[in-house]
Scaffold this motif. Structure first.
Motif, PDB file in Angstrom:
ATOM      1  N   MET A   1       0.812  -1.121   0.039  1.00  0.00           N
ATOM      2  CA  MET A   1      -0.016   0.147  -0.091  1.00  0.00           C
ATOM      3  C   MET A   1       1.083   1.225  -0.008  1.00  0.00           C
ATOM      4  SD  MET A   1      -2.965   1.167   2.853  1.00  0.00           S
ATOM      5  CE  MET A   1      -3.930  -0.123   2.232  1.00  0.00           C
ATOM      6  N   ASN A   2       0.413   2.214  -0.831  1.00  0.00           N
ATOM      7  CA  ASN A   2       1.539   3.411  -0.738  1.00  0.00           C
ATOM      8  C   ASN A   2       0.726   4.128  -0.033  1.00  0.00           C
ATOM      9  OD1 ASN A   2      -0.804   4.852  -2.086  1.00  0.00           O
ATOM     10  ND2 ASN A   2      -0.152   4.495  -4.018  1.00  0.00           N
ATOM     11  N   LYS A   3       1.505   5.575   0.372  1.00  0.00           N
ATOM     12  CA  LYS A   3       1.233   6.597   1.161  1.00  0.00           C
ATOM     13  C   LYS A   3      -0.293   7.356   0.957  1.00  0.00           C
ATOM     14  CE  LYS A   3       2.862  11.313   2.499  1.00  0.00           C
ATOM     15  NZ  LYS A   3       3.974  12.072   2.330  1.00  0.00           N
ATOM     16  N   ASP A   4      -0.541   7.467  -0.077  1.00  0.00           N
ATOM     17  CA  ASP A   4      -1.774   8.112  -0.471  1.00  0.00           C
ATOM     18  C   ASP A   4      -2.929   7.530  -0.274  1.00  0.00           C
ATOM     19  OD1 ASP A   4      -0.468  10.342  -1.486  1.00  0.00           O
ATOM     20  OD2 ASP A   4      -0.406   9.727  -3.618  1.00  0.00           O
ATOM     21  N   LYS A   5      -2.724   6.020  -0.518  1.00  0.00           N
ATOM     22  CA  LYS A   5      -4.021   5.053  -0.445  1.00  0.00           C
ATOM     23  C   LYS A   5      -3.985   4.770   1.201  1.00  0.00           C
ATOM     24  CE  LYS A   5      -3.996   2.130  -4.250  1.00  0.00           C
ATOM     25  NZ  LYS A   5      -3.698   0.944  -5.022  1.00  0.00           N
ATOM     26  N   PHE A   6      -2.926   4.818   2.038  1.00  0.00           N
ATOM     27  CA  PHE A   6      -2.884   4.741   3.451  1.00  0.00           C
ATOM     28  C   PHE A   6      -3.648   5.897   4.211  1.00  0.00           C
ATOM     29  CE2 PHE A   6      -0.717   5.493   7.533  1.00  0.00           C
ATOM     30  CZ  PHE A   6      -1.194   3.976   8.206  1.00  0.00           C
ATOM     31  N   LEU A   7      -3.165   7.258   3.689  1.00  0.00           N
ATOM     32  CA  LEU A   7      -3.859   8.266   4.235  1.00  0.00           C
ATOM     33  C   LEU A   7      -5.299   8.482   3.648  1.00  0.00           C
ATOM     34  CD1 LEU A   7      -0.912  10.867   3.816  1.00  0.00           C
ATOM     35  CD2 LEU A   7      -1.616   9.592   6.067  1.00  0.00           C
ATOM     36  N   ALA A   8      -5.594   7.650   2.718  1.00  0.00           N
ATOM     37  CA  ALA A   8      -7.199   7.865   2.326  1.00  0.00           C
ATOM     38  C   ALA A   8      -8.223   7.051   3.235  1.00  0.00           C
ATOM     39  CB  ALA A   8      -7.283   7.562   0.816  1.00  0.00           C
ATOM     40  N   LEU A   9      -7.545   5.995   3.655  1.00  0.00           N
ATOM     41  CA  LEU A   9      -8.366   5.002   4.818  1.00  0.00           C
ATOM     42  C   LEU A   9      -8.867   6.043   5.863  1.00  0.00           C
ATOM     43  CD1 LEU A   9      -6.003   2.084   4.808  1.00  0.00           C
ATOM     44  CD2 LEU A   9      -8.153   2.154   3.236  1.00  0.00           C
ATOM     45  N   ASP A  10      -9.754   5.346   6.120  1.00  0.00           N
ATOM     46  CA  ASP A  10     -10.420   5.964   7.597  1.00  0.00           C
ATOM     47  C   ASP A  10      -9.616   5.402   8.773  1.00  0.00           C
ATOM     48  OD1 ASP A  10     -11.576   3.659   8.228  1.00  0.00           O
ATOM     49  OD2 ASP A  10     -13.524   4.461   8.925  1.00  0.00           O
ATOM     50  N   CYS A  11      -9.693   5.975   9.891  1.00  0.00           N
ATOM     51  CA  CYS A  11      -9.016   5.582  10.952  1.00  0.00           C
ATOM     52  C   CYS A  11      -8.896   4.242  11.459  1.00  0.00           C
ATOM     53  CB  CYS A  11      -9.103   6.461  12.451  1.00  0.00           C
ATOM     54  SG  CYS A  11      -8.723   8.262  12.048  1.00  0.00           S
ATOM     55  N   ASN A  12     -10.073   3.631  11.393  1.00  0.00           N
ATOM     56  CA  ASN A  12     -10.327   2.320  11.819  1.00  0.00           C
ATOM     57  C   ASN A  12      -9.849   1.304  10.850  1.00  0.00           C
ATOM     58  OD1 ASN A  12     -12.026   3.145  13.980  1.00  0.00           O
ATOM     59  ND2 ASN A  12     -13.862   3.117  13.057  1.00  0.00           N
ATOM     60  N   GLN A  13      -9.791   1.609   9.421  1.00  0.00           N
ATOM     61  CA  GLN A  13      -9.078   0.815   8.645  1.00  0.00           C
ATOM     62  C   GLN A  13      -7.778   0.995   8.545  1.00  0.00           C
ATOM     63  OE1 GLN A  13     -11.103   2.607   5.314  1.00  0.00           O
ATOM     64  NE2 GLN A  13     -12.583   0.759   4.976  1.00  0.00           N
ATOM     65  N   ARG A  14      -7.329   2.273   8.869  1.00  0.00           N
ATOM     66  CA  ARG A  14      -5.683   2.288   8.861  1.00  0.00           C
ATOM     67  C   ARG A  14      -5.227   1.422  10.341  1.00  0.00           C
ATOM     68  NH1 ARG A  14      -5.307   8.103   9.551  1.00  0.00           N
ATOM     69  NH2 ARG A  14      -6.621   8.728   7.850  1.00  0.00           N
ATOM     70  N   VAL A  15      -5.894   1.642  11.147  1.00  0.00           N
ATOM     71  CA  VAL A  15      -5.390   0.786  12.470  1.00  0.00           C
ATOM     72  C   VAL A  15      -5.733  -0.844  12.313  1.00  0.00           C
ATOM     73  CG1 VAL A  15      -6.090   0.332  14.857  1.00  0.00           C
ATOM     74  CG2 VAL A  15      -5.935   2.549  14.320  1.00  0.00           C
ATOM     75  N   HIS A  26       6.380  -6.977  12.108  1.00  0.00           N
ATOM     76  CA  HIS A  26       6.784  -5.929  11.849  1.00  0.00           C
ATOM     77  C   HIS A  26       7.098  -4.868  13.102  1.00  0.00           C
ATOM     78  CE1 HIS A  26       5.569  -7.668   7.916  1.00  0.00           C
ATOM     79  NE2 HIS A  26       6.468  -6.724   7.399  1.00  0.00           N
ATOM     80  N   ASP A  27       7.835  -4.090  12.921  1.00  0.00           N
ATOM     81  CA  ASP A  27       8.001  -3.003  13.939  1.00  0.00           C
ATOM     82  C   ASP A  27       7.177  -1.648  13.307  1.00  0.00           C
ATOM     83  OD1 ASP A  27       9.894  -1.786  12.685  1.00  0.00           O
ATOM     84  OD2 ASP A  27      11.334  -2.387  14.045  1.00  0.00           O
ATOM     85  N   LEU A  28       6.959  -0.565  14.087  1.00  0.00           N
ATOM     86  CA  LEU A  28       6.475   0.771  13.749  1.00  0.00           C
ATOM     87  C   LEU A  28       7.375   1.134  12.489  1.00  0.00           C
ATOM     88  CD1 LEU A  28       5.400   2.142  16.998  1.00  0.00           C
ATOM     89  CD2 LEU A  28       4.054   1.072  15.312  1.00  0.00           C
ATOM     90  N   GLN A  29       8.661   1.058  12.719  1.00  0.00           N
ATOM     91  CA  GLN A  29       9.706   1.806  11.622  1.00  0.00           C
ATOM     92  C   GLN A  29       9.433   1.097  10.180  1.00  0.00           C
ATOM     93  OE1 GLN A  29      11.754   4.547  11.918  1.00  0.00           O
ATOM     94  NE2 GLN A  29      11.605   4.225   9.837  1.00  0.00           N
ATOM     95  N   GLN A  30       9.353  -0.450  10.375  1.00  0.00           N
ATOM     96  CA  GLN A  30       9.311  -1.203   9.259  1.00  0.00           C
ATOM     97  C   GLN A  30       7.895  -0.863   8.420  1.00  0.00           C
ATOM     98  OE1 GLN A  30       9.863  -5.039  10.972  1.00  0.00           O
ATOM     99  NE2 GLN A  30      11.790  -5.106  10.554  1.00  0.00           N
ATOM    100  N   VAL A  31       6.754  -0.807   9.299  1.00  0.00           N
ATOM    101  CA  VAL A  31       5.288  -0.553   8.744  1.00  0.00           C
ATOM    102  C   VAL A  31       5.473   1.104   8.045  1.00  0.00           C
ATOM    103  CG1 VAL A  31       3.023   0.205   9.366  1.00  0.00           C
ATOM    104  CG2 VAL A  31       4.227  -1.947  10.496  1.00  0.00           C
ATOM    105  N   ALA A  32       6.330   1.826   8.881  1.00  0.00           N
ATOM    106  CA  ALA A  32       6.233   3.197   7.965  1.00  0.00           C
ATOM    107  C   ALA A  32       7.152   3.275   6.718  1.00  0.00           C
ATOM    108  CB  ALA A  32       6.808   4.228   9.162  1.00  0.00           C
ATOM    109  N   ASP A  33       8.187   2.430   6.808  1.00  0.00           N
ATOM    110  CA  ASP A  33       8.869   2.260   5.481  1.00  0.00           C
ATOM    111  C   ASP A  33       8.196   1.694   4.550  1.00  0.00           C
ATOM    112  OD1 ASP A  33      10.966   3.698   6.921  1.00  0.00           O
ATOM    113  OD2 ASP A  33      11.861   1.488   7.267  1.00  0.00           O
ATOM    114  N   LYS A  34       7.349   0.601   4.790  1.00  0.00           N
ATOM    115  CA  LYS A  34       6.449  -0.077   3.936  1.00  0.00           C
ATOM    116  C   LYS A  34       5.408   0.736   3.200  1.00  0.00           C
ATOM    117  CE  LYS A  34       4.106  -4.396   3.444  1.00  0.00           C
ATOM    118  NZ  LYS A  34       4.807  -5.995   3.430  1.00  0.00           N
ATOM    119  N   ILE A  35       4.927   1.511   3.868  1.00  0.00           N
ATOM    120  CA  ILE A  35       3.917   2.697   3.455  1.00  0.00           C
ATOM    121  C   ILE A  35       4.329   3.528   2.873  1.00  0.00           C
ATOM    122  CG2 ILE A  35       2.147   4.006   4.166  1.00  0.00           C
ATOM    123  CD1 ILE A  35       1.597   2.306   6.364  1.00  0.00           C
ATOM    124  N   GLY A  36       5.879   3.815   2.927  1.00  0.00           N
ATOM    125  CA  GLY A  36       6.498   4.996   2.497  1.00  0.00           C
ATOM    126  C   GLY A  36       6.190   6.383   3.020  1.00  0.00           C
TER     127      GLY A  36
END
Length: 161
Positions: A1-15, A26-36
């Motif tokens: 998933m890219n940054k734009d798609k991730f940010l377009a999700l509502d909070c519950n879907q993101r979580v 995965h740790d938080l840093q790896q998740v952030a890197d994966k999303i870009g």
């Protein structure tokens, strides 16, 4: 998933998405890197709608500000749904009976009165038909109470006083 798609999700879907990645080691840093997305931006976005990260659980949870707003988890709803699904046809018949006002009710006077034992003579076939009807349509009622109600109904309908 890219940054734009991730940010377009509502909070519950993101979580839900992030928690799923965190469950897969995965740790938080790896998740952030994966999303870009930058780590600091990622953690800020994840805190929207009062979500907090619990490190020992390695998951995001909803933060509750007021304990009174928490609704207790109720498993009886699942049991109720299962019961309704199992008895759907019976419930439909009861509702239809109620709509037609076809339900037979016993007057409270019958239970409050002193009991008396009487013997009636009637054709056996008629009595057996009556018993079968009572057992099929009103299994929750005693035959003696049904007979008493029928006598009361007759008296009320044909009494001059």
């Amino acid at each position: 998933m890219n940054k734009d798609k991730f940010l377009a999700l509502d909070c519950n879907q993101r979580v839900a998405f992030v928690n799923d990645l965190l469950k897969n080691n995965h740790d938080l840093q790896q998740v952030a890197d994966k999303i870009g997305i930058n780590y600091s931006t990622f953690t800020k976005v994840m805190q929207e709608d009062d979500y907090v990260y619990i490190k020992r659980e390695n998951q995001y949870y909803k933060f509750v500000r007021n304990v009174n707003t928490i609704s207790s988890v109720d498993n009886s709803a699942d049991e109720l749904t299962a019961f309704i699904n199992e008895n759907l046809e019976v419930l439909k018949k009861l509702i239809e009976k109620y709509k037609r006002n076809d339900d037979f009710t016993i007057d409270k006077k019958i239970f409050a009165s002193k009991l008396s034992t009487k013997t009636f003579r009637m054709p056996e076939e008629l009595y057996q038909q009556f018993v079968r009807t009572c057992e099929k349509e009103f299994p929750h009622l005693k035959i003696q109470d049904i007979i008493a109600q029928l006598l009361l109904n007759f008296s009320n309908n044909y009494s001059n006083s």
